[in-house]
Design a protein around this motif. Structure first.
Motif, PDB file in Angstrom:
ATOM      1  N   LYS A  91     -16.978  -4.889  43.265  1.00  0.00           N
ATOM      2  CA  LYS A  91     -16.589  -3.486  43.434  1.00  0.00           C
ATOM      3  C   LYS A  91     -17.778  -2.661  43.911  1.00  0.00           C
ATOM      4  CE  LYS A  91     -15.020   0.492  40.654  1.00  0.00           C
ATOM      5  NZ  LYS A  91     -16.297   1.241  40.587  1.00  0.00           N
ATOM      6  N   TYR A  92     -18.937  -2.829  43.257  1.00  0.00           N
ATOM      7  CA  TYR A  92     -20.132  -2.078  43.648  1.00  0.00           C
ATOM      8  C   TYR A  92     -20.653  -2.526  45.018  1.00  0.00           C
ATOM      9  CZ  TYR A  92     -20.116  -0.410  38.841  1.00  0.00           C
ATOM     10  OH  TYR A  92     -19.755   0.173  37.649  1.00  0.00           O
ATOM     11  N   TRP A  93     -20.478  -3.803  45.313  1.00  0.00           N
ATOM     12  CA  TRP A  93     -20.856  -4.314  46.636  1.00  0.00           C
ATOM     13  C   TRP A  93     -20.094  -3.553  47.718  1.00  0.00           C
ATOM     14  CZ3 TRP A  93     -23.853  -7.206  49.737  1.00  0.00           C
ATOM     15  CH2 TRP A  93     -23.325  -7.633  50.969  1.00  0.00           C
ATOM     16  N   MET A 128     -29.640  -1.145  36.642  1.00  0.00           N
ATOM     17  CA  MET A 128     -30.106  -2.425  37.186  1.00  0.00           C
ATOM     18  C   MET A 128     -29.061  -3.127  38.061  1.00  0.00           C
ATOM     19  SD  MET A 128     -33.171  -2.435  36.080  1.00  0.00           S
ATOM     20  CE  MET A 128     -33.859  -4.074  36.280  1.00  0.00           C
ATOM     21  N   ILE A 129     -28.192  -2.371  38.667  1.00  0.00           N
ATOM     22  CA  ILE A 129     -27.102  -2.962  39.437  1.00  0.00           C
ATOM     23  C   ILE A 129     -27.605  -3.764  40.637  1.00  0.00           C
ATOM     24  CG2 ILE A 129     -26.761  -0.823  40.757  1.00  0.00           C
ATOM     25  CD1 ILE A 129     -24.080  -3.447  39.772  1.00  0.00           C
ATOM     26  N   GLY A 130     -28.647  -3.287  41.310  1.00  0.00           N
ATOM     27  CA  GLY A 130     -29.169  -4.018  42.464  1.00  0.00           C
ATOM     28  C   GLY A 130     -29.761  -5.360  42.069  1.00  0.00           C
ATOM     29  N   CYS A 189     -29.465 -10.164  34.364  1.00  0.00           N
ATOM     30  CA  CYS A 189     -28.773 -11.181  35.170  1.00  0.00           C
ATOM     31  C   CYS A 189     -27.280 -11.250  34.856  1.00  0.00           C
ATOM     32  CB  CYS A 189     -29.407 -12.555  34.950  1.00  0.00           C
ATOM     33  SG  CYS A 189     -31.038 -12.727  35.693  1.00  0.00           S
ATOM     34  N   GLN A 190     -26.925 -10.949  33.620  1.00  0.00           N
ATOM     35  CA  GLN A 190     -25.524 -11.055  33.196  1.00  0.00           C
ATOM     36  C   GLN A 190     -24.947  -9.711  32.751  1.00  0.00           C
ATOM     37  OE1 GLN A 190     -24.105 -13.937  33.702  1.00  0.00           O
ATOM     38  NE2 GLN A 190     -26.025 -14.993  34.188  1.00  0.00           N
ATOM     39  N   MET A 191     -25.486  -8.627  33.265  1.00  0.00           N
ATOM     40  CA  MET A 191     -25.040  -7.303  32.813  1.00  0.00           C
ATOM     41  C   MET A 191     -23.628  -6.960  33.263  1.00  0.00           C
ATOM     42  SD  MET A 191     -28.288  -4.697  33.021  1.00  0.00           S
ATOM     43  CE  MET A 191     -27.395  -3.325  32.291  1.00  0.00           C
ATOM     44  N   TYR A 192     -23.220  -7.481  34.420  1.00  0.00           N
ATOM     45  CA  TYR A 192     -21.926  -7.106  34.984  1.00  0.00           C
ATOM     46  C   TYR A 192     -21.108  -8.338  35.353  1.00  0.00           C
ATOM     47  CZ  TYR A 192     -24.508  -2.755  35.304  1.00  0.00           C
ATOM     48  OH  TYR A 192     -25.273  -1.663  34.989  1.00  0.00           O
ATOM     49  N   LYS A 193     -19.800  -8.216  35.212  1.00  0.00           N
ATOM     50  CA  LYS A 193     -18.904  -9.304  35.575  1.00  0.00           C
ATOM     51  C   LYS A 193     -18.726  -9.340  37.092  1.00  0.00           C
ATOM     52  CE  LYS A 193     -16.394  -9.027  31.191  1.00  0.00           C
ATOM     53  NZ  LYS A 193     -15.088  -8.771  30.541  1.00  0.00           N
ATOM     54  N   GLU A 194     -18.261 -10.480  37.574  1.00  0.00           N
ATOM     55  CA  GLU A 194     -18.103 -10.660  39.021  1.00  0.00           C
ATOM     56  C   GLU A 194     -17.220  -9.572  39.636  1.00  0.00           C
ATOM     57  OE1 GLU A 194     -17.234 -14.313  42.088  1.00  0.00           O
ATOM     58  OE2 GLU A 194     -15.967 -14.176  40.307  1.00  0.00           O
ATOM     59  N   LYS A 195     -16.148  -9.231  38.962  1.00  0.00           N
ATOM     60  CA  LYS A 195     -15.235  -8.210  39.483  1.00  0.00           C
ATOM     61  C   LYS A 195     -15.948  -6.874  39.670  1.00  0.00           C
ATOM     62  CE  LYS A 195     -10.721  -6.081  38.593  1.00  0.00           C
ATOM     63  NZ  LYS A 195      -9.556  -6.022  37.657  1.00  0.00           N
ATOM     64  N   GLU A 196     -16.796  -6.527  38.710  1.00  0.00           N
ATOM     65  CA  GLU A 196     -17.550  -5.277  38.801  1.00  0.00           C
ATOM     66  C   GLU A 196     -18.552  -5.330  39.948  1.00  0.00           C
ATOM     67  OE1 GLU A 196     -18.316  -3.502  34.492  1.00  0.00           O
ATOM     68  OE2 GLU A 196     -18.766  -5.647  34.546  1.00  0.00           O
ATOM     69  N   LEU A 197     -19.236  -6.455  40.075  1.00  0.00           N
ATOM     70  CA  LEU A 197     -20.247  -6.599  41.123  1.00  0.00           C
ATOM     71  C   LEU A 197     -19.628  -6.492  42.512  1.00  0.00           C
ATOM     72  CD1 LEU A 197     -22.360  -9.489  39.568  1.00  0.00           C
ATOM     73  CD2 LEU A 197     -23.078  -7.111  39.863  1.00  0.00           C
TER      74      LEU A 197
END
Length: 232
Positions: free
Chosen positions: A160-162, A192-194, A150-158
């Motif tokens: 970007k992947y979005w 687990m990005i999705g 749930c907390q693996m990635y920061k908002e900025k990273e998410l």
């Protein structure tokens, strides 16, 4: 599912989600589960959420969890419209078991309320389903019981992947190879990005709203991404 599959194929599928392989360690886990009366505890949890969510009456299969050297996880599961499997390791905190059950049974309830075939599910449906399940875990057990991803990635990273990977692939079907690659983060995609993105999208949506579980089971997946689309 499984009706026409051979036992070996079914077993291998479940192994991918945490099903035990027979060995001394998993035998010890099984004996511990019996000692802790895990089957009875899960039955009580099932009765609670079946009533709360007006969920379906389905069989629940509990097996020892196969520990992995590269992971600290002690539990996992997999759910289907008509059954669910829980794989449980050395767990002392009963809330961990409840959190696992909530996540998997939430999937079952949403599937029943969405009224469509599993083969029709898209990548968007899948990431939102994962996000909603972990939101329920936070609601009923507390944030400390949320899955590690749930907390693996920061908002900025998410975000970007979005933009780079998900935005243009939301409608790919569950049966397509890219679906699992993006959902689980396989190959070149982050681990687990999705799942993490789904939790982020659901959290953003529900932070501004107070909606009942029953309504969330019925909500179309696209409502959870409307705000991020509006911001673009």
């Amino acid at each position: 599912m499984f009706k026409e599959d051979r036992a070996k194929r079914v077993y291998q599928y479940l192994v991918n989600f945490g099903m035990y392989r027979p060995n001394r360690q998993t035998k010890e886990i099984y004996e511990k589960l019996v000692e802790q009366k895990v089957w009875g505890k899960v039955q009580s949890i099932f009765v609670k959420y079946k009533k709360l969510w007006r969920g379906p009456d389905i069989p629940i299969y509990i097996f020892p969890f196969e520990p992995h050297r590269k992971s600290k996880e002690k539990k996992s599961g997999v759910s289907f419209p008509d059954k669910l499997f829980l794989f449980i390791g050395h767990i002392e905190d009963d809330k961990e078991i409840e959190a696992l059950f909530i996540h998997e049974y939430h999937h079952v309830c949403r599937i029943h309320n969405q009224k469509k075939q599993i083969e029709e599910y898209t990548l968007l449906d899948s990431i939102i389903m994962e996000g909603l399940a972990e939101h329920a875990v936070k609601q009923y057990c507390g944030k400390q019981y949320n899955a590690y991803w749930c907390q693996m990635y920061k908002e900025k990273e998410l975000l970007k992947y979005w933009e780079e990977d998900f935005k243009e692939n939301l409608n790919i079907l569950k049966t397509e190879k890219l679906h699992d690659s993006l959902l689980f983060g396989l190959g070149p995609h982050p681990d687990m990005i999705g799942y993490c993105l789904g939790y982020y999208l659901v959290s953003n949506y529900l932070n501004q709203r107070n909606l009942a579980d029953i309504r969330l089971f019925k909500s179309d997946s696209r409502v959870f991404i409307q705000s991020i689309l509006d911001d673009e």
